[in-house]
Design an enzyme around this catalytic site. Structure first.
Site, PDB file in Angstrom:
ATOM      1  CG  ASN A 129      39.130  45.408  49.322  1.00 37.61           C
ATOM      2  OD1 ASN A 129      38.114  45.593  49.988  1.00 37.61           O
ATOM      3  ND2 ASN A 129      39.250  44.385  48.479  1.00 37.61           N
ATOM      4  CG  ASP A 186      37.674  41.209  50.340  1.00 35.36           C
ATOM      5  OD1 ASP A 186      38.052  40.445  49.441  1.00 35.36           O
ATOM      6  OD2 ASP A 186      37.032  42.249  50.130  1.00 35.36           O
ATOM      7  CG  ASP A 216      43.728  48.842  44.856  1.00 33.62           C
ATOM      8  OD1 ASP A 216      43.614  49.181  43.664  1.00 33.62           O
ATOM      9  OD2 ASP A 216      43.548  47.681  45.265  1.00 33.62           O
ATOM     10  CD  GLU A 252      40.645  51.441  41.630  1.00 35.34           C
ATOM     11  OE1 GLU A 252      40.539  50.898  40.529  1.00 35.34           O
ATOM     12  OE2 GLU A 252      41.014  50.818  42.641  1.00 35.34           O
TER      13      GLU A 252
END
Ligand code: CA
Length: 513
Positions: A129, A186, A216, A252
């Site tokens: 991410n 990001d 993640d 996740e």
């Protein structure tokens, strides 16, 4: 593709040693060559220090593989191991290297090989991410923008000339997206170059022999867009399987069941079922509702309904949550045993956060949830320093060495439940059915069938009173169990008597022999 040595016979050793199985003989176990695993999550810095510098390391994990195999874990998830300026390493500066705190690539290769020799799969944390703000992609992009030059890395991130929510200021004309913190910019996941870089990162580790990734922060890939995240996860999953068809991915997505249900359409094998975790989650609530047996039965089915044929990822706690012992009750050893028993009876994978098998506690700031594994209450060798910033390092229960010697320990209960999962593949993989007329509000009988073998799982949710049920009509002849106390179940002529919080697994129907 690397050819696996499959159906490794592990457990001659387990069959010989009976501590904590209440005098039961443990049978030899062969682990199917599939991703339905008992997974153990490790924060490397706090696990085992092999060289005395206070920092846990890859060689330390290698030294503990025999422990993990003996405990019945069949996969490990390593939290990030790549170079990073932070203690937690969720801000990566080099995705194809090992942080020198943890060791070298050679150490990693050796760990991987030693793990595979014990039929333990190895999953890495894939954090795409965002990167660290010290990653060369980001520093080069920022330098180019500040000097008015071009750089291919500018497109790797989201830069803006005006202030915007979720963006961090460099100067009045330059901002970058950083949703978690300013040091975690990001990535622009729409950039073809970024996608190619991610593909190469996966290929680097999968070609080395890594068995899969924990993904993640998947809900943050595209902020507030489950559809875009699902599309990106589909792409990621396809790329990973082109590199290694049997690799395992677990995402996740810290979200409710309906969101996770949508994410499963991406083809990613598993998503963590957050609503089942923690003291107020579905599993632990089975200890407090008035009719726990039907409640828990619905939960077993619910996990399968959410996943549509994929693999539930069941857990009680992780590095971001309170330790389950804090929620259920630090001194409630029998409850803590039983709640793991309930988690371990779900289909799919069951995840154990390091230290939860010995009842470690931790709550509040993240560092407190990531303190040093307690190997030995009396001998500090191999013990890691707690993360800087940890404000509480309490140990309610003794260390691994002491608990291994205590048949009533939490550790030996976890070991027994992991053994039952490995011994009976139907527990993780079987089709559910509920025989009529035998369950009550506090006693559940559930059958699971896998590859023509049927078992019955019987659970007594009453903490104190034993329960007796006549299961003669179901045809089972053998019983193994996990007990939270010293009272033992009995199974004679089809009649089962289970002590409070007892769990029994019945097998040996004539049709299955
Ligand atoms: Ca070390």
């Amino acid at each position: 593709m690397r050819k696996r040595i499959f159906r490794l016979v592990l457990a001659v050793l387990l069959a010989l040693s009976c501590s904590g199985c209440g005098g039961q003989r443990r049978q030899a176990v062969s682990i199917p060559d599939d991703p339905y695993r008992n997974v153990y999550e490790i924060f490397v810095a706090s696990y085992y220090d092999s060289d005395g510098d206070g920092m846990g390391d890859l060689n330390g994990i290698a030294e503990k593989l025999d422990y993990l195999a003996d405990m019945g874990y069949t996969a490990v998830w390593l939290m990030p191991i790549h170079p990073s300026p932070s203690y937690h390493k969720y801000d990566v500066t080099d995705y194809t290297a090992i942080d020198p705190d943890y060791g070298t690539l050679e150490d990693f290769d050796r760990l991987l090989d030693e793990a595979h020799q014990r039929n333990i799969r190895v999953y890495l944390d894939l954090v795409v991410n965002h990167t660290s703000d010290e990653h060369p992609w980001f520093t080069q992009a920022k330098a180019a923008l500040l000097s008015g030059q071009s750089s291919p890395y500018i497109d790797y991130y989201h830069f803006r000339s005006t202030a915007q929510s979720g963006y961090t200021r460099i100067n009045d004309e330059l901002y970058y997206e950083a949703r978690f913190s300013p040091d975690m910019p990001d990535l622009n996941l729409d950039s073809p170059q970024v996608r190619e870089a991610i593909r190469q990162i996966m290929a680097f580790w999968l070609d080395r022999g890594v068995d899969g990734f924990r993904l993640d922060a998947t809900t943050s890939y595209y902020t507030d867009s489950a559809a875009a995240n699902t599309e990106f996860l589909s792409w990621l999953s396809q790329q990973a399987r082109q590199i290694k068809p049997d690799c395992y991915l677990v995402g996740e997505a810290w979200a409710g069941d309906n969101v996770i249900r949508q994410y499963y359409q991406s083809g990613v094998d598993s998503f963590f079922h957050f609503s089942f975790s923690q003291a107020d989650g579905v599993i632990a609530r089975s200890l407090t509702v008035s009719a726990p047996a039907p409640y828990y039965a619905r939960a077993l089915q619910q996990a399968l309904d959410i996943t549509h044929g994929h693999i539930p990822a069941i857990f009680l706690d992780n590095h971001d949550t309170n330790r389950i012992a804090n929620g259920v009750g630090k001194s409630q050893r029998e409850k803590l045993k039983f709640v793991y028993g309930l988690a371990a009876l779900f289909n799919g994978c069951v995840y154990t956060y390091y230290g939860t098998e010995i009842g470690m506690v931790g709550t509040g700031k993240d560092e407190n949830k990531r303190i040093a594994m307690l190997w030995d209450s009396d001998d500090p060798s191999g013990r890691c320093a707690d993360p800087a910033g940890a404000t509480a390092a309490e140990y309610v229960y003794p260390g691994v060495k002491q608990q291994q010697k205590d048949p009533q320990s939490l550790l030996n209960y976890h070991r027994q439940m992991n053994y039952l999962r490995n011994r009976y593949p139907a527990i993780a993989r079987g089709q559910l059915s509920f025989p009529e007329g035998v369950s009550t509000d506090t006693l559940l009988v559930v059958e699971k069938e896998y590859e023509g073998q049927k078992i019955a799982i019987v659970i007594n949710f009453d903490p104190n009173a034993s329960a007796t049920v006549d299961l003669g009509a179901l045809g089972y002849s053998q019983m193994e169990y996990a007990a939270v106390g010293t009272d033992r179940p009995a199974f004679r002529k089809g009649v089962l008597t289970l002590p409070g919080y007892g769990i029994a697994v019945l097998s040996g129907r004539p049709a299955d022999s």
